[in-house]
Design a protein around this motif. Structure first.
Motif, PDB file in Angstrom:
ATOM      1  N   ARG A   1     107.579   9.808   5.052  1.00  0.00           N
ATOM      2  CA  ARG A   1     107.709  11.094   4.038  1.00  0.00           C
ATOM      3  C   ARG A   1     106.441  11.973   4.071  1.00  0.00           C
ATOM      4  N   VAL A   2     106.458  13.262   4.561  1.00  0.00           N
ATOM      5  CA  VAL A   2     105.272  13.883   4.649  1.00  0.00           C
ATOM      6  C   VAL A   2     105.358  15.148   3.598  1.00  0.00           C
ATOM      7  N   LEU A   3     104.239  15.196   2.932  1.00  0.00           N
ATOM      8  CA  LEU A   3     104.103  16.408   1.985  1.00  0.00           C
ATOM      9  C   LEU A   3     103.040  17.194   2.118  1.00  0.00           C
ATOM     10  N   SER A   4     103.215  18.427   1.842  1.00  0.00           N
ATOM     11  CA  SER A   4     101.985  19.385   1.963  1.00  0.00           C
ATOM     12  C   SER A   4     101.542  19.921   0.322  1.00  0.00           C
ATOM     13  N   VAL A   5     100.477  19.767   0.036  1.00  0.00           N
ATOM     14  CA  VAL A   5      99.793  19.944  -1.191  1.00  0.00           C
ATOM     15  C   VAL A   5      99.062  21.166  -1.335  1.00  0.00           C
ATOM     16  N   SER A   6      98.706  21.711  -2.475  1.00  0.00           N
ATOM     17  CA  SER A   6      97.552  22.840  -2.512  1.00  0.00           C
ATOM     18  C   SER A   6      96.628  22.275  -3.596  1.00  0.00           C
ATOM     19  N   THR A   7      96.877  21.066  -4.342  1.00  0.00           N
ATOM     20  CA  THR A   7      95.744  20.801  -5.231  1.00  0.00           C
ATOM     21  C   THR A   7      94.969  19.388  -4.708  1.00  0.00           C
ATOM     22  N   PRO A   8      93.873  19.312  -5.125  1.00  0.00           N
ATOM     23  CA  PRO A   8      93.040  17.843  -4.470  1.00  0.00           C
ATOM     24  C   PRO A   8      93.447  16.831  -5.555  1.00  0.00           C
ATOM     25  N   ASN A   9      94.264  17.075  -6.536  1.00  0.00           N
ATOM     26  CA  ASN A   9      94.345  16.002  -7.662  1.00  0.00           C
ATOM     27  C   ASN A   9      95.944  15.646  -7.506  1.00  0.00           C
ATOM     28  N   TYR A  10      96.802  15.773  -6.630  1.00  0.00           N
ATOM     29  CA  TYR A  10      98.049  15.298  -6.589  1.00  0.00           C
ATOM     30  C   TYR A  10      98.210  13.709  -6.859  1.00  0.00           C
ATOM     31  N   SER A  11      99.251  13.683  -7.763  1.00  0.00           N
ATOM     32  CA  SER A  11      99.762  12.267  -8.026  1.00  0.00           C
ATOM     33  C   SER A  11     101.326  12.077  -8.185  1.00  0.00           C
ATOM     34  N   GLU A  12     101.848  11.217  -8.163  1.00  0.00           N
ATOM     35  CA  GLU A  12     103.520  11.214  -8.491  1.00  0.00           C
ATOM     36  C   GLU A  12     103.561   9.886  -9.509  1.00  0.00           C
ATOM     37  N   LEU A  13     104.712   9.694 -10.191  1.00  0.00           N
ATOM     38  CA  LEU A  13     105.004   8.469 -11.085  1.00  0.00           C
ATOM     39  C   LEU A  13     106.071   7.925 -10.148  1.00  0.00           C
ATOM     40  N   VAL A  14     105.893   6.426  -9.954  1.00  0.00           N
ATOM     41  CA  VAL A  14     106.900   5.996  -9.112  1.00  0.00           C
ATOM     42  C   VAL A  14     107.610   4.656 -10.293  1.00  0.00           C
ATOM     43  N   ASP A  15     109.035   4.745 -10.257  1.00  0.00           N
ATOM     44  CA  ASP A  15     109.704   3.691 -11.304  1.00  0.00           C
ATOM     45  C   ASP A  15     109.864   2.531 -10.382  1.00  0.00           C
ATOM     46  N   THR A  16     109.051   1.759 -10.888  1.00  0.00           N
ATOM     47  CA  THR A  16     109.083   0.325 -10.141  1.00  0.00           C
ATOM     48  C   THR A  16     110.276  -0.702 -10.518  1.00  0.00           C
ATOM     49  N   GLU A  17     110.951  -0.383 -11.428  1.00  0.00           N
ATOM     50  CA  GLU A  17     111.999  -1.438 -11.739  1.00  0.00           C
ATOM     51  C   GLU A  17     113.548  -0.728 -11.968  1.00  0.00           C
ATOM     52  N   GLY A  18     113.283   0.693 -12.216  1.00  0.00           N
ATOM     53  CA  GLY A  18     114.517   1.295 -12.293  1.00  0.00           C
ATOM     54  C   GLY A  18     115.081   1.634 -13.689  1.00  0.00           C
ATOM     55  N   THR A  19     115.352   2.706 -14.368  1.00  0.00           N
ATOM     56  CA  THR A  19     115.874   2.924 -15.581  1.00  0.00           C
ATOM     57  C   THR A  19     117.066   2.055 -15.772  1.00  0.00           C
ATOM     58  N   GLN A  20     116.922   1.324 -17.220  1.00  0.00           N
ATOM     59  CA  GLN A  20     117.975   0.509 -17.506  1.00  0.00           C
ATOM     60  C   GLN A  20     119.421   1.209 -18.088  1.00  0.00           C
ATOM     61  N   SER A  21     120.409   0.642 -17.803  1.00  0.00           N
ATOM     62  CA  SER A  21     121.848   1.458 -18.324  1.00  0.00           C
ATOM     63  C   SER A  21     122.495   0.352 -18.852  1.00  0.00           C
ATOM     64  N   GLY A  22     123.868   0.591 -19.011  1.00  0.00           N
ATOM     65  CA  GLY A  22     124.951  -0.439 -19.492  1.00  0.00           C
ATOM     66  C   GLY A  22     125.964   0.118 -19.497  1.00  0.00           C
ATOM     67  N   TRP A  23     127.256  -0.634 -20.136  1.00  0.00           N
ATOM     68  CA  TRP A  23     128.433  -0.128 -20.036  1.00  0.00           C
ATOM     69  C   TRP A  23     128.993  -0.013 -21.563  1.00  0.00           C
ATOM     70  N   VAL A  24     129.830   0.954 -22.008  1.00  0.00           N
ATOM     71  CA  VAL A  24     130.281   0.920 -23.309  1.00  0.00           C
ATOM     72  C   VAL A  24     131.777   1.629 -23.239  1.00  0.00           C
ATOM     73  N   GLY A  25     132.347   1.097 -24.364  1.00  0.00           N
ATOM     74  CA  GLY A  25     133.894   1.884 -24.394  1.00  0.00           C
ATOM     75  C   GLY A  25     133.719   3.330 -24.928  1.00  0.00           C
ATOM     76  N   GLU A  26     134.940   3.788 -25.002  1.00  0.00           N
ATOM     77  CA  GLU A  26     134.837   5.273 -25.124  1.00  0.00           C
ATOM     78  C   GLU A  26     134.125   5.933 -26.605  1.00  0.00           C
ATOM     79  N   THR A  27     134.558   4.941 -27.521  1.00  0.00           N
ATOM     80  CA  THR A  27     134.048   5.141 -29.203  1.00  0.00           C
ATOM     81  C   THR A  27     132.965   4.084 -29.350  1.00  0.00           C
ATOM     82  N   SER A  28     132.522   3.403 -28.601  1.00  0.00           N
ATOM     83  CA  SER A  28     131.552   2.498 -28.808  1.00  0.00           C
ATOM     84  C   SER A  28     130.217   3.040 -28.970  1.00  0.00           C
ATOM     85  N   PRO A  29     129.328   2.563 -29.717  1.00  0.00           N
ATOM     86  CA  PRO A  29     128.005   2.965 -30.099  1.00  0.00           C
ATOM     87  C   PRO A  29     127.147   2.832 -28.572  1.00  0.00           C
ATOM     88  N   ARG A  30     126.143   3.753 -28.597  1.00  0.00           N
ATOM     89  CA  ARG A  30     125.392   3.688 -27.379  1.00  0.00           C
ATOM     90  C   ARG A  30     124.022   3.061 -27.616  1.00  0.00           C
TER      91      ARG A  30
END
Length: 405
Positions: free
Chosen positions: A140-169
């Motif tokens: 991947r190649v990026l062009s940036v204009s700032t000297p202080n560029y940074s990124e946030l990387v998700d190392t484990e992935g956002t957690q999720s789950g399964w629920v019924g139509e009327t079940s609490p989340r």
């Protein structure tokens, strides 16, 4: 330009015709084994010749397009003063005002000096570098204009789950985020031209500046992107910590290696060599296989090409289809002379999704400073740019390393 396209189409048709004729011979069943072998060799040589011709035509077409872009840039009123400065050294008030008003001129600082190369010319330098650099093509190649560029990387992935139509989340666990910053360095090139050439009205100074600068930058960058130590230069992909821990037990920022089983070389048994490359695939998560590539140098590729089966047939045959790269186990193979050869702890091959794994960061702006005094009668042009890199997904690439275990 139209003539070049017509030539390319003609050569492409010739190649297709050659393939068609060869297939007719294969289907005829009237040839002896020796005749078939002779025909096959002739066919491969013919395809190689046609491939070379088509590639040369492609380069000519790309060169003509680049020349048109550069030529158009050179005649723009706002750029004429820059190229006049390159030829004669005259710093006109218009040149000062143009770059002063745009905020692109940086004169007299320690890290940069001179005048900013016009955007179109700067873009062509980056475009040529990408076309000719293996790492820029894979990553991947990026062009940036700032000297202080940074990124946030998700190392484990956002957690999720399964629920019924009327079940609490129920609330899920949040993502594990790591901030990654490119390790930056300044690439510079000292390129020279005689004053006689610069005074020659037919000397295409814009084209010369682009091609000379791109080549000088590219060679330094390619080495840094692979093995750079991060000291005043990008940190190479293989300069990161490499362990034998698997994805479930390895910290973010560390790559996994597959050992060759030998302290400083590939195994001596051909079947064991192939097993290693299969291990690299099977140790890579499915999500990283879609855009996976191999990366190695010519020496390692040569060893793989020589492996034969029990019938004395080569296991890996290079591609003979125009536009398609060589593949190993159906994955494209990229070759870089900056990849290590066999030796103790050498990272001799890699496999995976390099686009996810490694990001190259170009800081916008290329600067050039004219020096007619250091090496008379030649004029030196000190040209510089900022470039960096960062590891963004340490699971996406596996490394084959010369180690016993």
């Amino acid at each position: 330009m139209a003539d070049l396209y017509a030539q390319a189409l003609e050569e492409f048709n010739k190649q297709n015709n050659a393939i068609y004729e060869f297939r007719k011979i294969l289907d005829s069943n009237t040839k002896t084994t020796a005749e078939m072998k002779e025909t096959s060799v002739k066919f491969e040589n013919r395809i190689a010749e046609l491939d070379k011709t088509i590639k040369n035509l492609e380069e000519e077409i790309a060169k003509e397009k680049a020349l048109n872009t550069i030529g158009n840039a050179a005649v723009k009123p706002e750029n004429k003063h820059f190229f006049n400065y390159i030829r004669s050294g005259v710093v006109s008030p218009e040149l000062k005002n143009t770059f002063k008003n745009s905020g692109e001129v940086v004169i007299g600082t320690n890290s940069q000096g001179g005048y900013a190369v016009p955007t179109e010319v700067s873009d062509e330098i980056i475009k040529l570098a990408t076309k000719n650099s293996v790492m820029r093509q894979l990553c991947r190649v990026l062009s940036v204009s700032t000297p202080n560029y940074s990124e946030l990387v998700d190392t484990e992935g956002t957690q999720s789950g399964w629920v019924g139509e009327t079940s609490p989340r129920p609330q899920t666990a949040g993502p594990t985020l790591n901030s990654v910053n490119p390790v930056m360095g300044e690439a510079y090139a000292n390129i020279y031209a005689s004053q006689y050439a610069l005074d020659d009205i037919k000397f295409n100074v814009a084209q010369w500046l682009v091609t000379s600068t791109e080549k000088a930058f590219r060679l330094k960058e390619e080495a840094a992107f692979i093995s750079g130590d991060g000291s005043n230069k990008p940190k190479g992909l293989f300069a990161n910590t490499i362990t034998n821990e698997d994805d479930d037990n390895r910290d973010f920022g560390k790559l996994q290696y597959i050992p060759t089983g030998d302290a400083d070389s590939l195994p001596s048994t051909e079947s064991l060599i192939l097993d290693l490359f299969i291990d690299m695939i099977t140790n890579t998560k499915v999500e990283h296989l879609t855009n996976a590539h191999w990366l190695m140098n010519r020496s390692i590729k040569g060893k793989l090409l020589k492996i034969k089966d029990s019938q004395n047939r080569y296991i890996w045959m290079p591609s003979v289809v125009f536009g398609q790269p060589d593949t190993l186990f159906q994955y494209p193979v990229a070759i870089s002379d900056y990849m290590p050869s066999e030796g103790a702890n050498a990272s001799i091959a890699a496999f995976g999704d390099f686009y996810k794994a490694y990001t190259i960061v170009d800081r916008l702006g290329i600067y050039t400073l004219r020096d007619p005094y250091t090496n008379r009668p030649f004029t030196r042009f000190y040209t510089s740019k900022r470039v960096g890199s960062m590891l963004t997904d340490s699971e996406a690439v596996k490394v084959l390393m010369c180690k016993e275990s």
